[in-house]
Write a protein that holds these residues in place. Sequence first.
Motif, PDB file in Angstrom:
ATOM      1  N   CYS A  61     -15.893 102.832   8.718  1.00  0.00           N
ATOM      2  CA  CYS A  61     -16.762 102.860   9.900  1.00  0.00           C
ATOM      3  C   CYS A  61     -16.011 103.388  11.127  1.00  0.00           C
ATOM      4  O   CYS A  61     -16.574 104.140  11.930  1.00  0.00           O
ATOM      5  CB  CYS A  61     -17.304 101.462  10.180  1.00  0.00           C
ATOM      6  N   ALA A  62     -14.756 102.991  11.269  1.00  0.00           N
ATOM      7  CA  ALA A  62     -13.988 103.442  12.428  1.00  0.00           C
ATOM      8  C   ALA A  62     -13.764 104.949  12.396  1.00  0.00           C
ATOM      9  O   ALA A  62     -13.586 105.583  13.445  1.00  0.00           O
ATOM     10  CB  ALA A  62     -12.648 102.710  12.490  1.00  0.00           C
ATOM     11  N   GLY A  63     -13.763 105.556  11.225  1.00  0.00           N
ATOM     12  CA  GLY A  63     -13.507 106.990  11.122  1.00  0.00           C
ATOM     13  C   GLY A  63     -14.502 107.819  11.895  1.00  0.00           C
ATOM     14  O   GLY A  63     -14.137 108.816  12.541  1.00  0.00           O
ATOM     15  N   CYS A  64     -15.775 107.452  11.847  1.00  0.00           N
ATOM     16  CA  CYS A  64     -16.787 108.180  12.607  1.00  0.00           C
ATOM     17  C   CYS A  64     -17.019 107.572  13.981  1.00  0.00           C
ATOM     18  O   CYS A  64     -17.316 108.288  14.932  1.00  0.00           O
ATOM     19  CB  CYS A  64     -18.114 108.198  11.839  1.00  0.00           C
ATOM     20  N   HIS A  65     -16.890 106.261  14.088  1.00  0.00           N
ATOM     21  CA  HIS A  65     -17.283 105.578  15.321  1.00  0.00           C
ATOM     22  C   HIS A  65     -16.113 105.392  16.289  1.00  0.00           C
ATOM     23  O   HIS A  65     -16.175 104.529  17.167  1.00  0.00           O
ATOM     24  CB  HIS A  65     -17.924 104.234  14.988  1.00  0.00           C
ATOM     25  N   THR A  66     -15.074 106.189  16.144  1.00  0.00           N
ATOM     26  CA  THR A  66     -13.952 106.174  17.079  1.00  0.00           C
ATOM     27  C   THR A  66     -13.661 107.603  17.507  1.00  0.00           C
ATOM     28  O   THR A  66     -13.341 108.455  16.671  1.00  0.00           O
ATOM     29  CB  THR A  66     -12.695 105.559  16.443  1.00  0.00           C
ATOM     30  N   ALA A  67     -13.795 107.879  18.781  1.00  0.00           N
ATOM     31  CA  ALA A  67     -13.446 109.207  19.293  1.00  0.00           C
ATOM     32  C   ALA A  67     -11.931 109.370  19.280  1.00  0.00           C
ATOM     33  O   ALA A  67     -11.186 108.376  19.354  1.00  0.00           O
ATOM     34  CB  ALA A  67     -13.984 109.376  20.713  1.00  0.00           C
ATOM     35  N   ARG A  68     -11.478 110.581  19.158  1.00  0.00           N
ATOM     36  CA  ARG A  68     -10.038 110.827  19.127  1.00  0.00           C
ATOM     37  C   ARG A  68      -9.381 110.285  20.392  1.00  0.00           C
ATOM     38  O   ARG A  68      -9.734 110.660  21.506  1.00  0.00           O
ATOM     39  CB  ARG A  68      -9.759 112.320  18.994  1.00  0.00           C
ATOM     40  N   GLY A  69      -8.448 109.365  20.206  1.00  0.00           N
ATOM     41  CA  GLY A  69      -7.762 108.746  21.331  1.00  0.00           C
ATOM     42  C   GLY A  69      -8.546 107.646  22.015  1.00  0.00           C
ATOM     43  O   GLY A  69      -8.073 107.061  22.993  1.00  0.00           O
ATOM     44  N   GLY A  70      -9.752 107.337  21.526  1.00  0.00           N
ATOM     45  CA  GLY A  70     -10.600 106.344  22.157  1.00  0.00           C
ATOM     46  C   GLY A  70     -10.465 104.971  21.534  1.00  0.00           C
ATOM     47  O   GLY A  70      -9.789 104.786  20.520  1.00  0.00           O
ATOM     48  N   PRO A  71     -11.136 103.960  22.114  1.00  0.00           N
ATOM     49  CA  PRO A  71     -11.081 102.601  21.568  1.00  0.00           C
ATOM     50  C   PRO A  71     -11.753 102.538  20.203  1.00  0.00           C
ATOM     51  O   PRO A  71     -12.788 103.192  19.986  1.00  0.00           O
ATOM     52  CB  PRO A  71     -11.854 101.764  22.602  1.00  0.00           C
ATOM     53  N   PRO A  72     -11.204 101.761  19.269  1.00  0.00           N
ATOM     54  CA  PRO A  72     -11.811 101.664  17.937  1.00  0.00           C
ATOM     55  C   PRO A  72     -13.260 101.183  18.003  1.00  0.00           C
ATOM     56  O   PRO A  72     -13.597 100.279  18.772  1.00  0.00           O
ATOM     57  CB  PRO A  72     -10.923 100.648  17.218  1.00  0.00           C
ATOM     58  N   TYR A  73     -14.102 101.811  17.238  1.00  0.00           N
ATOM     59  CA  TYR A  73     -15.507 101.441  17.055  1.00  0.00           C
ATOM     60  C   TYR A  73     -16.370 101.660  18.302  1.00  0.00           C
ATOM     61  O   TYR A  73     -17.540 101.281  18.304  1.00  0.00           O
ATOM     62  CB  TYR A  73     -15.647  99.982  16.604  1.00  0.00           C
ATOM     63  N   ALA A  74     -15.829 102.258  19.354  1.00  0.00           N
ATOM     64  CA  ALA A  74     -16.596 102.425  20.589  1.00  0.00           C
ATOM     65  C   ALA A  74     -17.424 103.705  20.603  1.00  0.00           C
ATOM     66  O   ALA A  74     -18.092 103.997  21.593  1.00  0.00           O
ATOM     67  CB  ALA A  74     -15.666 102.397  21.796  1.00  0.00           C
ATOM     68  N   GLY A  75     -17.419 104.471  19.524  1.00  0.00           N
ATOM     69  CA  GLY A  75     -18.272 105.638  19.417  1.00  0.00           C
ATOM     70  C   GLY A  75     -17.760 106.841  20.178  1.00  0.00           C
ATOM     71  O   GLY A  75     -16.644 106.860  20.694  1.00  0.00           O
ATOM     72  N   GLY A  76     -18.601 107.883  20.217  1.00  0.00           N
ATOM     73  CA  GLY A  76     -18.284 109.082  20.979  1.00  0.00           C
ATOM     74  C   GLY A  76     -17.802 110.253  20.157  1.00  0.00           C
ATOM     75  O   GLY A  76     -17.692 111.363  20.679  1.00  0.00           O
ATOM     76  N   ARG A  77     -17.520 110.055  18.873  1.00  0.00           N
ATOM     77  CA  ARG A  77     -17.054 111.184  18.058  1.00  0.00           C
ATOM     78  C   ARG A  77     -18.237 112.060  17.672  1.00  0.00           C
ATOM     79  O   ARG A  77     -19.289 111.576  17.241  1.00  0.00           O
ATOM     80  CB  ARG A  77     -16.351 110.691  16.804  1.00  0.00           C
ATOM     81  N   ALA A  78     -18.070 113.366  17.807  1.00  0.00           N
ATOM     82  CA  ALA A  78     -19.119 114.318  17.436  1.00  0.00           C
ATOM     83  C   ALA A  78     -19.149 114.484  15.921  1.00  0.00           C
ATOM     84  O   ALA A  78     -18.115 114.680  15.284  1.00  0.00           O
ATOM     85  CB  ALA A  78     -18.877 115.663  18.105  1.00  0.00           C
ATOM     86  N   ILE A  79     -20.342 114.403  15.352  1.00  0.00           N
ATOM     87  CA  ILE A  79     -20.557 114.629  13.921  1.00  0.00           C
ATOM     88  C   ILE A  79     -21.353 115.918  13.797  1.00  0.00           C
ATOM     89  O   ILE A  79     -22.518 116.000  14.214  1.00  0.00           O
ATOM     90  CB  ILE A  79     -21.338 113.465  13.277  1.00  0.00           C
ATOM     91  N   ALA A  80     -20.723 116.952  13.246  1.00  0.00           N
ATOM     92  CA  ALA A  80     -21.375 118.256  13.133  1.00  0.00           C
ATOM     93  C   ALA A  80     -22.402 118.239  12.008  1.00  0.00           C
ATOM     94  O   ALA A  80     -22.177 117.652  10.947  1.00  0.00           O
ATOM     95  CB  ALA A  80     -20.341 119.342  12.881  1.00  0.00           C
ATOM     96  N   THR A  81     -23.537 118.853  12.223  1.00  0.00           N
ATOM     97  CA  THR A  81     -24.554 119.068  11.195  1.00  0.00           C
ATOM     98  C   THR A  81     -25.013 120.520  11.298  1.00  0.00           C
ATOM     99  O   THR A  81     -24.767 121.186  12.321  1.00  0.00           O
ATOM    100  CB  THR A  81     -25.766 118.139  11.371  1.00  0.00           C
ATOM    101  N   PRO A  82     -25.703 121.035  10.280  1.00  0.00           N
ATOM    102  CA  PRO A  82     -26.229 122.408  10.402  1.00  0.00           C
ATOM    103  C   PRO A  82     -27.283 122.563  11.490  1.00  0.00           C
ATOM    104  O   PRO A  82     -27.662 123.677  11.819  1.00  0.00           O
ATOM    105  CB  PRO A  82     -26.838 122.661   9.011  1.00  0.00           C
ATOM    106  N   PHE A  83     -27.751 121.451  12.056  1.00  0.00           N
ATOM    107  CA  PHE A  83     -28.848 121.491  13.018  1.00  0.00           C
ATOM    108  C   PHE A  83     -28.386 121.118  14.426  1.00  0.00           C
ATOM    109  O   PHE A  83     -29.208 120.932  15.329  1.00  0.00           O
ATOM    110  CB  PHE A  83     -29.955 120.530  12.565  1.00  0.00           C
TER     111      PHE A  83
END
Length: 428
Positions: A61-83
Motif C-alpha cells: 500500500c505504501a508503494g502507491c500511497h507515498t509520494a517520493r520523499g513524502g510521509p508514508p501513506y499520505a498519498g500524492g504519488r502520480a499513477i500513470a494510466t493510458p487515459f
Amino acid sequence: MSGRRTALRIALLLAALALGLAALVWRLNHLDEAPASTEGTAPPTPALLERGAYLARVGNCAGCHTARGGPPYAGGRAIATPFGAVFAPNLTPDAATGLGGWSRADFWAALHNGRGRDGRLLSPAFPYPNYALLSRADADALFAYLQSLTPVAQPNLPSQLRFPYNTQLSLAVWRALYFRPAVFEPDARRGAEWNRGAYLSQGLAHCSACHATRNGLGAGGTADFSGGLLAGSGWLAPSLHDPAEAGVMDWSPAALRQWLAHGSNAALASAQGPMAEVILGSTRHLNEADLAAMAQYLQALPRRPVERPEPAEPQPLLRELGRRLYGEHCAACHGQQGEGVAGAYPPLAGSRVVTMASPGNLLLIIQRGGFAPATAGHPRPFGMPPFAGVLDDRQLAALASYLRNSWGHQAGDVRLLDVVQLKSRRID
C-alpha cells in the motif's frame, strides 16, 4: 404511413434499449454484497494491528500511497494510466484530508465495491477489482492498522484523466461491462495452500494489476497474467504463463521462494525495474507459509506461449557495432561469453530479459541501469550504471541486437525505430 410507423417502432426500440442499459448500469453499480464486519466496537488489539500491518505490506500500500520523499501513506504519488494520471489519496487518519472520518463500512465499500465515502465511483487505477476479493476480516484488520498511523494533513490531488474518462457515467459503464464485486471463493478442486496463493496473488498482492493483458478500456482479469505494458513507464510486465517470459513453472519451489523473498537467486534471475519495487515493498515481507502458497500458485499457472513477431532482417553491421560496444562497456562485469559472476553480476547468456519477444525491458535496463532490491538475503546488490548519456539510439539498438543474437540466442535484431518508439511511450 407505414414508413412513419416503422420509424416510430425504431425510436421506441432505441428508447427501450437506452432505458434498459441505464437500468443495467444502475443495478450493477448499486450491488451491495458486503458481509458483516468481523471487528467489534472495542479498540483494536495488538494482534489485529500486527495483522493489518502485515496485510498492508503484502499489498504494498505504501508503494502507491507515498509520494517520493513524502510521509508514508499520505498519498500524492502520480499513477500513470493510458487515459491520464490519477493521484493516490491520503490513507492516514487525518480527519480533513485522510481516512480520519471513515468507518469500517466506508473502507469496505472502497475495497469491495470501488466507491468513495461520498458514494462516488473510484477509478480502477485503484485496483479494487483485485481488492474486492479480500475477506471482510482482512479488510477490517487493514483498516484498523491504517487508523493507527500518525495523521498527516495532506490534501488529495485531483485526477488528470481526460474526458470522458473523468466522468462518473463512463466509470459506471466500465463497471457494468467489466466489474462484479465478489469475495474470493476457494476452488474445491485445489488444496488449501494453492487457494491461499490464489487469494494473495489475485487479491491483495494484485499481481494482475501489472501482469494482465488489458483491452482498449483498460480492463483485465484478476487471474490473467499474460503480460501487459505499464502505462507511462515503458516497462513491460512479462507473461507469467510463458516460461520464456516470466513464467516460473520450470523453477524449483526453493528458487522461486528465494527470488520472491530476496529479489534474486543463485542461478536464474535478478529483479529489476518495477518488480524490484514490488519485492522491496511487498513480497519480501511474506511469511514462510505465504511464500510457499504464492510459489505453488504461480508455478501451477497454465502454460501459454507469447506470440512472437516475425524477426527483422538480420543486420550484420549493427551486430558488429554491438559486439564492440559490449566489449567496451559490458564484458568486464558480465563476461566475454555473457556468463556473469555468481552473486554479483547476472549472466546475460540465457537471460529471459535479453531474449523476450519485446526488447523493451532490455533497452530500459541499458538506458537506466539495473538495480536489484536490497533485502536481508541480498543486502548489498551490485548495480549497473545507466548508459542513456553514453550511447545514442543507434548504439542502443546495436548493443541490444548483439545481446539478442549471441551465445545461442536467436531473438532477432532491434531496430532504431524500436528505440524511438520506446522513448515515445515513456513519461520520465
